[in-house]
Every structure is written in structure tokens, then in C-alpha cells.
Design a protein around this motif. Structure first.
Motif, short mmCIF file in Angstrom:
data_model
loop_
_atom_site.label_atom_id
_atom_site.label_comp_id
_atom_site.label_asym_id
_atom_site.label_seq_id
_atom_site.Cartn_x
_atom_site.Cartn_y
_atom_site.Cartn_z
N ASP A 95 40.46 -43.18 -50.38
CA ASP A 95 40.03 -42.80 -48.80
C ASP A 95 38.48 -43.41 -48.72
O ASP A 95 37.69 -42.91 -49.26
CB ASP A 95 40.24 -41.66 -48.55
CG ASP A 95 40.04 -41.40 -46.81
OD1 ASP A 95 40.01 -42.52 -46.27
OD2 ASP A 95 39.97 -40.41 -46.43
N ILE A 96 38.53 -44.50 -48.16
CA ILE A 96 37.07 -45.17 -47.99
C ILE A 96 36.81 -44.88 -46.57
O ILE A 96 37.29 -45.02 -45.34
CB ILE A 96 37.10 -46.81 -47.95
CG1 ILE A 96 37.75 -47.42 -49.51
CG2 ILE A 96 35.85 -47.54 -47.49
CD1 ILE A 96 37.95 -48.90 -49.35
N GLY A 97 35.55 -44.05 -46.68
CA GLY A 97 34.79 -43.45 -45.37
C GLY A 97 33.38 -44.05 -45.04
O GLY A 97 32.79 -44.71 -45.97
N PHE B 29 40.93 -47.89 -45.00
CA PHE B 29 39.54 -48.61 -44.50
C PHE B 29 39.47 -48.07 -42.98
O PHE B 29 40.40 -47.95 -42.20
CB PHE B 29 39.90 -50.15 -44.32
CG PHE B 29 38.75 -50.92 -44.02
CD1 PHE B 29 37.67 -50.92 -44.56
CD2 PHE B 29 38.67 -51.32 -42.70
CE1 PHE B 29 36.54 -51.67 -44.09
CE2 PHE B 29 37.56 -52.20 -42.06
CZ PHE B 29 36.33 -52.19 -42.86
N PRO B 30 38.19 -47.83 -42.76
CA PRO B 30 37.73 -47.33 -41.45
C PRO B 30 37.58 -48.44 -40.26
O PRO B 30 36.50 -48.82 -39.57
CB PRO B 30 36.53 -46.62 -41.53
CG PRO B 30 35.80 -47.39 -42.74
CD PRO B 30 36.85 -47.91 -43.67
N GLY B 31 38.60 -48.87 -40.20
CA GLY B 31 39.03 -50.15 -39.11
C GLY B 31 40.20 -50.55 -38.87
O GLY B 31 40.90 -50.09 -39.74
N THR C 205 40.83 -57.13 -43.06
CA THR C 205 40.09 -56.07 -42.09
C THR C 205 39.56 -56.96 -40.94
O THR C 205 38.82 -57.91 -41.10
CB THR C 205 38.97 -55.68 -42.90
OG1 THR C 205 38.17 -56.41 -43.85
CG2 THR C 205 39.51 -54.36 -44.07
N ARG C 206 39.74 -56.50 -39.65
CA ARG C 206 39.44 -57.20 -38.65
C ARG C 206 38.23 -56.67 -37.77
O ARG C 206 37.56 -57.17 -36.76
CB ARG C 206 40.76 -56.98 -37.46
CG ARG C 206 41.80 -57.63 -38.05
CD ARG C 206 41.91 -59.03 -38.48
NE ARG C 206 42.98 -59.70 -39.05
CZ ARG C 206 43.08 -61.07 -39.22
NH1 ARG C 206 42.10 -61.79 -39.23
NH2 ARG C 206 44.27 -61.51 -39.83
N THR C 207 38.01 -55.10 -37.87
CA THR C 207 36.78 -54.65 -37.28
C THR C 207 36.04 -53.79 -38.46
O THR C 207 36.49 -53.58 -39.38
CB THR C 207 37.32 -53.82 -36.38
OG1 THR C 207 38.14 -52.56 -36.79
CG2 THR C 207 38.12 -54.44 -35.11
N LEU D 248 45.17 -50.25 -45.58
CA LEU D 248 45.75 -49.77 -44.08
C LEU D 248 44.48 -48.85 -43.76
O LEU D 248 43.64 -48.64 -44.37
CB LEU D 248 47.15 -48.96 -44.28
CG LEU D 248 47.13 -47.50 -44.69
CD1 LEU D 248 48.43 -46.94 -44.11
CD2 LEU D 248 46.86 -47.43 -46.23
N ASN D 249 44.60 -49.12 -42.19
CA ASN D 249 43.66 -48.26 -41.59
C ASN D 249 43.66 -46.69 -42.08
O ASN D 249 44.55 -46.17 -42.08
CB ASN D 249 44.13 -48.32 -40.15
CG ASN D 249 43.21 -47.42 -39.18
OD1 ASN D 249 43.45 -46.26 -38.89
ND2 ASN D 249 42.01 -47.91 -38.61
#
Length: 297
Positions: A7-9, A64-66, A73-75, A108-109
Motif C-alpha cells: 500500500d503506497i501512501g 497508488f494514491p491516484g 498512473t494518471r494523477t 491499482l488505485n
């Protein structure tokens, strides 16, 4: 069956092997601080440190936080802008496995991952209708489900509320940065929930993130919301569990195993070009109802 989740925060990167039969961590999670700035290369190094800590060999799910589409990754609201438009699946897979791709990554998000875990194993299990899982942390993540089916990458933390991104007012970080009391912060969360409820009319809100461990301090203070509001049952481990679910769903025919076992020697050993196809495979899994392929059955 065990699969690895990371979990990437915005403040920390944590991971552990996950027992998909139970929907819980198989070992105590390992956490490192997110580097600042949170560049792709710096975060990739931290992900490798977390996975290496367990000596894991096999597929890895990561959040990913986006917004994430087909592994890109788009944002990047709470991490370095270098993530925007990046083939993050390929970056992370390369960092974890190099040319051997022994540990292919499915990305994933982060809120979608937490939501999938809560809908499969936690507070949203067997709940029909519209369920919205919100993760309150550095920002606000959201996962929207209709009859168990996920609408990916909703990013409701960026709804405008009184002239601001909602997460700038109602996230846990906002509470900490402004020194807000539980009552004052709960009032902000209440306004945010009322706005989301007006737009989506859910039957249930599930409140996740680390603050869910202290749900008794703020949930009773929230009034005037028609939908039921409950804390996440998996609390801050939901993202790790959901990431592992996604990795398994993307490679349902290749159940991973921990390093050291006979199965681990062959688990996840795909050509490096498999990373992109694996990322695309998870889209069909994420878009399907929560009945994930044989995970934990």
C-alpha cells in the motif's frame, strides 16, 4: 493462499503477505516512510525494500494514491508530479525483478483496493445497492460500488466543497495540520458526506484509513446523514489486502508462494513483457463484481 500486497501512501509505504482465505495479513506488516519528494524512483526503492524484507518471490499487488489505468498512473495529488503519465507497472516490476520479472506488479488505485477488500471481507460484505468506501488519510480516497460492482478511479476526495478540494478540508491530514478537535473535524466530515450523499444516494458509507481505528471519537458526532455510516473492519490494512486480491485476480492461474518453497521457484516467472498484459488483465478483474476468481473461496 498467500499473495503479497503493498500500500503506497502519501506518508508511508507498507506491505505484507496476505492470506486470501481469511482476508487478513499472514505476517505483521512492514512499513517505511514515503520519501519526500515522493518521486517514482524513490518510491520504487521503498517498495522493493518492503517486499525484500519478507524475501518474497512471486506476483505483487500495489496501490497508488491516484488514478491508475492499465498500469499507468494518471494523477498525482499527494506524490511527485513525475508519476503523471508513467508506466508505473513497468517501473515497479523492473525494480522488483529486473529482467527476470520474478515479481510482476499489478497496480491499482489505493481506495479502490481498500474498497474491494472491505466489500469482500469486511463492512461491505453482502451489501446490495450503492456502497461508498472512503479512506481518510493524507487525502480522501473513494471507492464506489453498485451491487458489488466497482466504478474505478472515482477520486471523490477532489470534489469541490466550499471552494476547496474536499480532502484539503476533511482529510485526517487537514485535522492534524490545523489542530482541529474531533468535534470540529467531524463537522467537516459531515458536510463532506452530505455532499457525496446528495450526488450518489448510497445505502452505506464505510469509513477507512488509519483514523478508522478511532471511529468512536468522531462517527457518533456525525448527524443528518441518511445512509448508514460504519468504520472499515480491515481498518488500515484494507489497501494491502485489496492489492493482493488484484494481483491474484490478474494471474488467477498462477497462485504465488513465498520464497523458499518449491512453488515459489516458478511462481510469477514470466517474461518482462508480461507486465503490461498483466496490468491490462486486472482491469477486467476490477471491473467485475467482488466475486474474485477463486481468491479465498
Amino acid at each position: 493462499m498467500k499473495v503479497f500486497g503493498v500500500d503506497i501512501g502519501g506518508s508511508g509505504i507498507k506491505g505484507a503477505p496476505v492470506d486470501l482465505a481469511r482476508g487478513d495479513l499472514a505476517e505483521e506488516r512492514y512499513k517505511v516512510l514515503t520519501p519526500h519528494p515522493a518521486t517514482p524512483e524513490g518510491v520504487a526503492d521503498c517498495v522493493k525494500e518492503v517486499v525484500d524484507h519478507f524475501g518474497w518471490t512471486g506476483p505483487v499487488g500495489a496501490t497508488f494514491p491516484g488514478v491508475v489505468t492499465d498500469g499507468t498512473t494518471r494523477t498525482a495529488a499527494n506524490v511527485d508530479q513525475g508519476w503523471i503519465g508513467l508506466d508505473a507497472d513497468a517501473l515497479l516490476t523492473g525494480r522488483l525483478g529486473g529482467e527476470s520479472a520474478a515479481r510482476p506488479v499489478t497496480l491499482l488505485n489505493d481506495a479502490d483496493a481498500a474498497g474491494l477488500a472491505e466489500m469482500r471481507y469486511g463492512a461491505g460484505r453482502d451489501r446490495p445497492g450503492t456502497v461508498i468506501v472512503l479512506t481518510l488519510g493524507t487525502g480522501i480516497g473513494s471507492a464506489v460500488f453498485t451491487d458489488g460492482r466497482l466504478v474505478p478511479n472515482t477520486e471523490l476526495g477532489h470534489l469541490e466543497l466550499h471552494g476547496h478540494d474536499a480532502e484539503k478540508r476533511a482529510s485526517t491530514k487537514a485535522k492534524e495540520d490545523e489542530g482541529l478537535s474531533w468535534q470540529h473535524w467531524a463537522h467537516r466530515v459531515q458536510k463532506y458526506l452530505a455532499h457525496v450523499e446528495m450526488l450518489f444516494s448510497p445505502e452505506l458509507f464505510v469509513i477507512g484509513g488509519g483514523v478508522s481505528r478511532k471511529a468512536e471519537k468522531f462517527l457518533p458526532l456525525i448527524e443528518g446523514i441518511r445512509a448508514e455510516i460504519v468504520p472499515a473492519q480491515l481498518q488500515n490494512n484494507a489497501g494491502i489486502v485489496g492489492a493482493a486480491m488484484a494481483a491474484h485476480a490478474a494471474r488467477a492461474g498462477e497462485p504465488p508462494a513465498a520464497a523458499g518453497s518449491r512453488a515459489a521457484a516458478g511462481a510469477g516467472r514470466q517474461p518482462a513483457t508480461a507486465a503490461g498484459s498483466a496490468a491490462r488483465a486486472v482491469r477486467s478483474a476490477v471491473d467485475s463484481p467482488v466475486g474474485w476468481p477463486d481468491a479465498g473461496r
